[in-house]
Design an enzyme around this catalytic site. Structure first.
Site, short mmCIF file in Angstrom:
data_model
loop_
_atom_site.label_atom_id
_atom_site.label_comp_id
_atom_site.label_asym_id
_atom_site.label_seq_id
_atom_site.Cartn_x
_atom_site.Cartn_y
_atom_site.Cartn_z
N TYR A 86 34.19 34.02 31.98
CA TYR A 86 35.01 35.22 31.79
C TYR A 86 36.26 35.06 32.67
O TYR A 86 36.14 34.76 33.86
CB TYR A 86 34.24 36.47 32.24
CG TYR A 86 35.11 37.72 32.26
CD1 TYR A 86 35.10 38.61 31.19
CD2 TYR A 86 35.96 37.99 33.34
CE1 TYR A 86 35.92 39.74 31.20
CE2 TYR A 86 36.78 39.11 33.34
CZ TYR A 86 36.76 39.97 32.28
OH TYR A 86 37.56 41.07 32.28
N GLU A 164 42.59 39.44 28.60
CA GLU A 164 41.22 39.01 28.90
C GLU A 164 40.74 37.95 27.92
O GLU A 164 40.99 38.05 26.72
CB GLU A 164 40.31 40.24 28.84
CG GLU A 164 38.84 39.96 29.06
CD GLU A 164 37.99 41.22 28.89
OE1 GLU A 164 37.92 42.01 29.86
OE2 GLU A 164 37.41 41.43 27.81
#
Lengths: 335, 280
Positions: A86, A164
């Site tokens: 992530y 993101e």
């Protein structure tokens, strides 16, 4: 403004972040081999909701998703990989700097994850290689400078509030962004007309947020509107929306808001909470009366402030309940 | 800030600028000059207008500036005020790109200027001076300090506390990045001899209110704080009107703020209408 996955990935490719080869389509396509078919909608948790399919038969997957009402699909090559991470960049409110947030486990719910690293990058100097090293060490991966620099650029050059990648796949050829989530600062869109044109997007920010309940909520000012919404919930009701008429709203604007909120089929009653400063109560009242001709639902208006007497008279003459106290208005509406 | 504070209005000839200049003058604010490029030499409400802040400071002593300049040009107005040595800059303008705000605030701090806002209703010292857009019917001189992220909710709460009156009321603004965060405003109230109790009106998103709780817990704030947080029913990742009222990555939820308050002994108002009972 939230971007669709394919739009976010367009930005990724602009800043040098590698993405899978893919096609955007709303129809059947000619595709050989294993693919990922991804519904292009703005809501999250697509995986959990079965809106992302890994398949050898792309067109059947498209048919299936179409039955669920999905119209646009991103079809991408399947990328075999060993590891998922992530990584995101966000504008940190406290420092006013872009901040990199990363976790060695991709696909996670970052909100509940404890296994994350954060690094604030002073905006005055921009990202430097020594910023990336500790992140790579924490994640146990090399070769992330391009990805992190790219996300940073999306924040500082494209005015993103959030950029993101979740998950970022680590492959033998380096990192590849399997998904994208990019939210641009609405206030900055005038600076990015070229980008909007390229994406074919026009966007007018509207304060309206639809919720699940049946009590329509309208207020002036974000704080007062939120407080009204909360009050309804505390008193046992269920708000159907958040709708701020904005500062200095005129009759037209108020009419538009009441019609929009009243137009929601779920809405049974409408509560309007106005403290007029710049906003004039007589203007508000006229707007409500106009909308009431069309929206034939019970309306409870709390109205005080500039020109309140004129406002009250206009509402009373038209048979609309008017209150000076918000608590009374909410209580009566929920009776 | 008091009745002697000399104020410049940037964007004085615009619709908002001229209207609120007249309102502030009525309240007794000492407005000494205005600025609008290209309108130098004219007058608004008998206040002389200059093309640049540089021209205005040559002719007047100026302590504070209030900015009504449209969003596209508002950041320039901040830089201009800072460069001309203005120490207090109140930015009313809404919708300025956040990253530009961030840069301008850092610049102002580095040069010793305080920014309040953007996207804020300003400051009022009741019955003395108004550098803002507050409707003054809600405010009365008294001992409660109010600091708030929301405009209309401030008017509502000031009105609810009419019996007590207010020392100073600061609207810090609803944007994610602001010149004077909650922590600093509360610190100012804690040091202000005219303030007895502090009312903090927050909302979901960001962690300013939690920081205040932390300061209170550590004993850095002596005075009583009564807090209300708007947005308990807001779904996450949905922006509730204010650019700053949105929860990303689980930061700044209603629950996290309330639990921080409980931990720090800050009194919690469940609705704005409870604040009055908690103050007494």
């Amino acid at each position: 403004m939230k971007l669709y996955e394919f739009e976010g990935k367009y930005l990724f490719s602009e800043v040098g972040i590698k993405i899978p080869r893919g096609v955007l389509t709303s129809e059947h396509i000619d595709w050989k081999g294993k693919a990922v078919v991804k519904s292009q909608i703005l809501e999250g948790a697509r995986g959990k909701r079965g809106l992302v399919k890994i398949t050898d038969d792309v067109n059947s997957a498209i048919d299936e998703l179409k039955k669920l009402g999905i119209e646009k699909f991103l079809v991408e090559e399947y990328i075999p990989h060993t590891k998922e991470l992530y990584v995101s960049a966000i504008l940190d409110r406290d420092s006013g700097n872009p901040m990199i947030v990363a976790s060695p486990s991709g696909g996670i719910d970052i909100e509940s994850s404890k296994d994350i690293i954060k690094r604030d990058i002073p905006i005055e100097r921009g990202i430097r290689p020594f910023d990336v090293l500790p992140l790579e060490k924490y994640l146990g991966v090399n070769g992330l400078y391009g990805v992190i620099n790219g996300l940073y650029k999306i924040v500082v050059e494209y005015d993103a509030e959030l950029a993101e990648i979740n998950p970022l796949a680590i492959t033998n050829e380096g990192p590849v962004a399997l998904d994208s989530k990019v939210i641009l600062d609405d206030n900055s869109l005038f600076k990015h007309e070229d980008l909007l044109k390229k994406l074919g997007r026009s966007y007018t920010p509207d304060s309206y947020v639809e919720l699940d309940g049946d009590i329509g909520i309208i207020g002036n000012g974000a704080g007062l509107t939120m407080a009204t919404m909360d009050l309804v919930k505390i008193f046992g009701g269920d708000p159907a929306d958040f709708m701020d008429v904005g500062g200095g709203a005129n009759s037209e604007r108020v009419k538009y808001c009441v019609e929009k909120v009243g137009g929601n089929e779920k809405v049974k009653k409408i509560i309007i909470n106005i403290y007029g400063g710049i906003t004039r109560c007589d203007d508000v009242a006229r707007g409500i009366v106009e909308a009431y001709k069309k929206v034939k639902k019970p309306i409870y208006v709390r109205l005080v402030g500039t020109n309140e007497n004129e406002g009250w008279n206009i509402l009373k003459e038209n048979g609309i309940n008017v209150y000076t106290n918000a608590l009374d208005a909410v209580r009566d509406a929920l009776r | 800030m008091d009745k002697n504070t000399k104020v410049l209005v940037q964007g004085i000839t615009g619709k908002e600028g001229s209207f609120h200049t007249s309102q502030m003058l009525k309240y007794g604010t000492k407005i000494v000059a205005g600025v609008t490029p290209g309108k130098g030499g004219t007058y608004v409400n008998n206040i002389p207008v200059y093309d640049t802040v540089e021209d205005a400071v040559k002719e007047h002593d100026i302590d504070a500036s209030i900015i009504f300049v449209p969003a596209r040009f508002a950041v320039d107005a901040i830089y201009e005020a800072v460069d001309n040595g203005i120490k207090l800059i109140v930015v009313i303008t809404e919708h300025i790109p956040i990253i530009d705000v961030s840069r301008a605030i850092k610049y102002a701090r580095a040069h010793g200027s305080r920014v309040i806002g953007p996207n804020c209703p300003g400051i009022i010292v009741p019955e003395e001076s108004l550098v803002g857009i507050m409707p003054y019917r809600a405010f009365r001189k008294g001992k409660i300090g109010i600091v708030s992220r929301s405009g209309t909710l401030t008017y509502e709460v000031a009105d609810i506390l009419r019996d007590y009156g207010q020392s100073t009321v600061i609207g810090i603004g609803g944007d994610p990045i602001i010149g004077t965060p909650m922590q600093e405003a509360i610190k100012l109230f804690d040091e202000d001899p005219n303030t007895e109790k502090i009312v903090m009106i927050g909302e979901i998103g960001g962690t300013m209110e939690e920081e205040v709780a932390n300061m209170k817990k550590k004993g850095m704030i002596k005075k009583d704080i009564i807090a209300y947080i708007a947005g308990s029913t807001a779904p996450k990742e949905k922006r509730m009107g204010h650019a700053g009222a949105v929860v990303y990555m689980g930061l700044g939820t209603y629950e996290s703020k309330i639990s921080a308050f409980k931990d720090a002994g800050i009194k919690i108002a469940i609705t704005p209408y409870d604040i009055k009972n908690l103050v007494s």
